[in-house]
Scaffold this active site. Structure first.
Site, PDB file in Angstrom:
ATOM      1  N   HIS A 249      29.997  42.849  47.182  1.00 31.64           N
ATOM      2  CA  HIS A 249      31.004  42.700  46.139  1.00 31.64           C
ATOM      3  C   HIS A 249      30.633  43.558  44.923  1.00 31.64           C
ATOM      4  O   HIS A 249      31.471  44.258  44.360  1.00 31.64           O
ATOM      5  CB  HIS A 249      31.094  41.217  45.758  1.00 31.64           C
ATOM      6  N   GLU A 390      45.132  42.980  39.425  1.00 35.32           N
ATOM      7  CA  GLU A 390      43.675  42.881  39.237  1.00 35.32           C
ATOM      8  C   GLU A 390      43.278  42.600  37.797  1.00 35.32           C
ATOM      9  O   GLU A 390      42.427  41.714  37.599  1.00 35.32           O
ATOM     10  CB  GLU A 390      42.989  44.164  39.756  1.00 35.32           C
ATOM     11  N   HIS A 405      44.206  38.554  37.047  1.00 38.14           N
ATOM     12  CA  HIS A 405      43.045  38.169  37.856  1.00 38.14           C
ATOM     13  C   HIS A 405      41.758  38.171  37.018  1.00 38.14           C
ATOM     14  O   HIS A 405      40.970  37.232  37.071  1.00 38.14           O
ATOM     15  CB  HIS A 405      42.929  39.103  39.068  1.00 38.14           C
TER      16      HIS A 405
HETATM   17 CU   LIG Z   1      37.895  38.258  41.443  1.00 42.41          CU
END
Ligand SMILES: [Cu+2]
Ligand SMILES: *[C@@H]1O[C@H](CO)[C@@H](O)[C@H](O)[C@H]1NC(C)=O
Length: 725
Positions: A249, A390, A405
Site C-alpha cells: 500500500h 480519492e 476519500h
Molecule cells: Cu484509503
C-alpha cells in the site's frame, strides 16, 4: 538564504551530542585495519539510499553496515548546534572507511516543507502536509544533475521531518530519469516502528548494544500481539497487519502520489488504478473473512453512527516517545477543528461531497472546473471518477466534489481528539503506511467502492460478442499444488521470515538486527490450462485468472452479482496460440500481481551485482507473494477458479519505445513510465453487471472461459525462515 534547521528537542541534545562526539572521535581502526581514507565516487547511486538510513542521526554519523561510509558536508548544511563543532565532528580519522565529500549546492527555498517538526507524524491525507511534500518533490526533481540531487537531499535531511523527507526522496528516486536504478529502501527497514510491535524495540536495543553482530539472534514477534480472539475482527489481523501488505500500500502511493508536480501525479489511468487496487484489497479482505467464518465487511455508510470496531495499534513513534492513539469501540466521528494542522471541516462537508458525486454518477456526467460538462462514459468515466473520489490533484473539480476519500481517513483518524484539546496526533487511519491495520479502513473503502459500483452499474453490460474470442476455446483449467495428491487443492500454512531493521535503529551499534515475523504462506502451485485454437492461424491471447469464494457467510451459494465483486486476480499474461491444442503451464511465482518474497523481506546487501541488481531494485510495487492466496479453512474452503483467454489484439496497448526492465506486480501497479499494459477496463470481465439472464458463474461463461472448483485448505503449522535466493 538557507533556512535554519528545525530545532531538535532540547533534552535529547546533551546525551546525543556526547554520543556523537564519542563516535566521531573514537579510533576507527579498532578492528585491526590500517587507517586509510578511501574516496567514494559521488556519482555512485547507492549513496542516496544511505541517506535514508537512521534518519534521526545527523548526516556525519557513519552509514552503511559496519560503518563503511562517511558523508562530509559543508558546515552550513548542519544543524546550528553542530556547526561550531564541524571540524571535530567531521574531521576525525575514519580509518578503514570511505569518505564521501558532498559539494555545496544552492537549494531553492524549502518554503512550507520546514514547518513540520521532526517529531510529528507526516500524513499525505492532510493538505498542509501535502503542500510540504509537493514543494520538496519539486525541489528534488528540479536539481539538474544526480550529484546536485544527492547534495540537496543531504541538506534537506538535516532540517526536514524524517517521514516527510523519506517520502519526498523516495518519490523523487522513482521519478527522476537518472535514479531509475536506485533502490527505494524498504519502508519497514527504515521505519520499523510503523510496522512492528512497539515492545520489540527495547529488546532490539539490548540485543544490539550488548552483543556483536555475529552473536545477535532474531527477536521473535508472536502472531497475536495486537488483540485476542475475544475480538472477532482479530481473526483477520494477520492480513491487516501483514508487513508485505502494508508495504504494498505504501509503495503504491509512492508510485501514484495524489498530489505533487503534475508529471508525478498525471499518470495513465491513475484514477482507475486507484479504483482497481482498492477493489482488489476489499475482495481479498472479504475472501480472508470468509476463510475465518466472518461475514463480508459492512460498508461505513452512516457517518453519524458509532463505529463498533475498536483498534489498539501498539505502535510507538520511538524517538518522540509518542504512541499511535487507539480508537475505542463505538467511537463517533466529529467535526474536525485541528488548527494545528490547518484543517477545519465538518462531517456535513463529507456528506455534501458524497451527494454531489452520487448525483454525477447517476446523471453520468460531471461538471469540470471550467463549468463544462464531461460524460462519465465507458472509456474514461471510471478514471475521472477515481480522481474525483480519492481525490487527486488532477480531480476535474475539487471545489465541487471535494476531497472525500482522503478527508474520510482524516475524520476517522482524529475521532479521538477532533479539536486537539488533548494534543493527540492522528491515529493509524491518518497515514497510508499504517491505515490498512485498522478494521475501519476496510469499512471506509467498502463505502468508496460502492460509489464506483454505482458508476459501473450505469455502463452497458458486456455482450457475448465482447467477451468471446472467436475460434478459441478453453478446454480445461486446473491447479496442481506441489507435493499434492489431488488436483485443484490449494494449500496454505504459516511461515516465519526475518527482516533486518538496523537501518531504522537510530543511535544503536551497527550491524544487522533481525526481527522474526510470522505470516501466511502458500505451498507452490502451478496452473495448467488447455486451449484449442481453430481460428485458422496463430492467435495471441491474454490469459486472465481469478479466484472467488463459492459460498457466502451463511454457506449458501453466492449469486453471480455478489460473487463478481469477490474475484481476486491471480494472474494475467500473454500467450501465443498455435493452431490446435496448446497446454499452458504457469507457476504461482510468475504472477502479474505479486512481487517475490525477497522484495518484501529484502535486505539491500543481498542485492545481486550488475543488471540483475537493477531489476531487483525497482520492482518494489506489488502484492506480496506470500499473500497471493487467501488462508482458506482447515476443512477446505470451496472456491471458483475462473480462467479466460481474451483476444490480445483487443487488449494490446501501444507503449513508448523505452523498454521497462521490470514488470512484476503490473496488474495492481502498472508499469513505471509506461501506459497501463492492458487496454480493457481494469477488472475485466468482472467489472460490470452481467448481461440479462446471467444468474450464476456458469451462465456467464463463453467458450473462451472455464471454471474449476477448487478448495483452499489451511494447515495450522509454522515453517521456519527460508533462505533467500
Ligand atoms: Cu484509503
Ligand atoms: C517458482 O517456483 C517453482 C516451484 O517452487 C520453482 O521451481 C521456480 O524456480 C520458481 N521460480 C522463480 C523465478 O522463483
Amino acid at each position: 538564504m538557507l533556512p535554519p534547521p528545525r530545532p531538535l528537542l532540547a533534552p535529547l541534545l546533551a546525551p546525543l551530542l556526547a554520543l556523537l562526539l564519542a563516535a566521531a572521535l573514537a579510533p576507527r581502526h579498532a578492528r585491526g585495519q590500517a587507517p586509510e581514507i578511501r574516496r567514494v565516487d559521488i556519482g555512485s547511486r547507492h549513496l542516496l539510499s544511505l541517506l535514508l538510513e537512521r534518519l534521526n542521526e545527523p548526516i556525519f554519523m557513519p552509514k552503511g553496515d559496519y560503518d563503511t561510509i562517511y558523508f562530509r558536508v559543508p558546515a552550513k548544511y548542519l544543524h546550528p548546534r553542530f556547526q561550531p563543532l564541524t571540524e571535530e565532528l567531521q574531521g576525525a580519522s575514519t580509518g578503514g572507511a570511505a569518505v564521501v565529500n558532498l559539494p555545496e549546492v544552492a537549494v531553492p527555498e524549502l518554503g512550507p516543507a520546514v514547518e513540520l517538526s521532526r517529531f510529528e507524524h507526516f500524513s499525505l491525507f492532510i493538505p498542509r502536509h501535502r503542500r510540504m511534500a509537493k514543494r520538496l518533490v519539486e525541489i528534488f526533481l528540479g536539481m539538474p544533475r544526480y550529484e546536485d540531487f544527492l547534495s540537496a537531499s543531504a541538506f534537506c535531511r538535516e532540517r526536514i521531518n524524517p517521514y516527510l523527507f523519506a517520502y519526498a526522496t523516495s518519490v523523487a528516486i522513482l521519478h527522476r530519469p537518472d535514479t531509475r536504478n536506485v533502490p527505494v529502501p524498504n519502508a519497514a527497514c527504515l521505519f520499523p516502528q510503523k510496522y512492528l510491535d512497539g515492545s520489540v524495540f527495547p529488546r532490539i536495543r539490548m540485543e544490539a548494544n550488548v552483543l556483536g553482530p555475529g552473536q545477535r539472534e532474531p527477536i521473535v514477534i508472536p502472531r497475536d500481539w495486537t488483540a485476542t480472539d475475544l475480538e472477532p475482527e482479530h481473526r483477520v489481523a494477520y492480513f491487516r497487519e501483514d508487513i508485505g501488505i502494508n508495504l504494498a500500500h505504501w509503495h503504491w502511493h509512492l508510485v501514484y502520489p495524489f498530489d505533487g508536480p503534475r508529471v508525478v501525479v498525471d499518470k495513465d489511468r491513475r484514477g482507475e488504478l486507484f479504483y482497481y487496487f482498492h477493489e482488489q484489497i476489499i475482495a481479498r479482505f472479504n475472501f480472508e473473512r470468509l476463510s475465518n467464518h466472518l461475514g463480508r465487511v459492512k460498508r461505513f455508510l452512516n457517518w453519524r453512527e458509532p463505529i463498533p470496531e475498536a483498534y489498539f495499534p501498539k505502535l510507538n513513534n520511538v524517538l518522540a516517545s509518542r504512541v499511535w492513539p487507539p480508537r475505542q469501540a463505538d467511537a463517533r466521528l466529529q467535526d474536525v477543528q485541528r488548527e494545528d494542522q490547518a484543517l477545519v471541516f465538518d462531517i456535513l462537508d463529507l456528506e455534501r461531497w458524497r451527494d454531489r458525486i452520487m448525483d454525477a454518477v447517476h446523471s453520468r456526467r460531471v461538471v469540470a472546473d471550467s463549468g463544462e460538462t464531461v460524460a462519465l462514459d465507458e472509456v474514461r468515466g471510471i478514471d475521472i471518477l477515481g480522481n474525483i473520489l480519492e481525490s487527486s490533484a488532477i480531480s476535474i473539480n475539487r471545489n465541487l466534489y471535494g476531497d472525500l476519500h482522503n478527508f474520510g481517513h482524516v475524520a476517522i483518524a482524529f475521532s479521538h481528539d477532533p479539536d486537539n484539546r488533548h494534543l493527540e496526533p492522528f491515529a493509524v487511519m491518518g497515514d497510508s503506511t499504517t491505515a490498512m491495520r485498522d478494521p475501519v479502513f476496510y469499512r471506509w473503502h467498502s463505502f468508496v467502492q460502492s460509489v464506483f459500483d454505482e458508476h459501473k452499474a450505469t455502463l452497458p453490460r458486456y455482450t457475448v460478442d465482447q467477451l468471446s474470442f472467436s475460434g478459441v476455446q478453453v478446454l480445461r483449467a486446473e491447479v496442481q499444488t506441489v507435493g499434492g495428491t489431488r488436483p485443484n487443492e490449494l494449500r496454505t500454512h504459516w511461515q516465519q521470515s526475518d527482516i533486518d531493521i538496523s537501518r531504522g535503529l537510530d543511535f544503536a551499534p551497527r550491524g544487522p538486527v533481525f526481527v522474526r515475523v510470522t505470516h501466511l504462506q502458500h505451498v507452490p502451485f502451478v496452473h495448467r490450462i488447455q486451449v484449442r485454437n481453430t481460428a485458422g492461424g496463430v492467435r495471441e491471447g491474454t490469459v486472465r485468472i481469478f479466484l472467488a469464494p463459492l459460498m457466502d457467510e451463511r454457506r449458501l451459494p453466492l449469486s453471480f452479482r455478489d460473487q463478481r465483486q469477490l474475484f481476486i486476480e491471480l494472474d494475467k499474461f500473454r500467450v501465443r496460440l498455435d493452431p490446435g491444442v496448446s497446454n499452458i503451464v504457469r507457476w504461482h511465482n510468475q504472477s502479474s500481481v505479486t512481487i517475490p518474497p525477497e522484495r518484501t523481506f529484502r535486505n539491500l546487501d543481498q542485492r545481486p551485482p550488475g543488471p540483475a541488481g537493477a531489476r531487483f531494485d525497482y520492482c518494489g510495487c506489488g502484492w506480496p507473494q506470500h499473500m497471493l492466496l487467501p488462508k482458506g479453512t482447515t476443512e477446505g474452503l470451496r472456491a471458483a477458479l475462473f480462467v479466460m483467454v481474451s483476444d490480445y489484439s483487443a487488449d494490446r496497448v501501444e507503449q513508448p519505445a523505452r523498454p521497462n526492465a521490470c514488470s512484476d506486480g503490473h496488474s495492481y501497479c502498472g508499469l513505471l513510465g509506461q501506459r497501463y499494459p492492458d487496454r480493457r477496463a481494469m477488472g475485466f470481465p468482472m467489472d460490470r453487471m452481467p448481461r440479462p439472464g446471467v444468474n450464476t458463474l456458469q451462465d456467464f461463461l463463453t467458450p473462451n472461459m472455464a471454471v474449476a472448483e477448487v478448495v483452499v485448505r489451511h494447515e495450522d503449522r509454522t515453517t521456519p525462515p527460508q533462505p533467500m535466493p
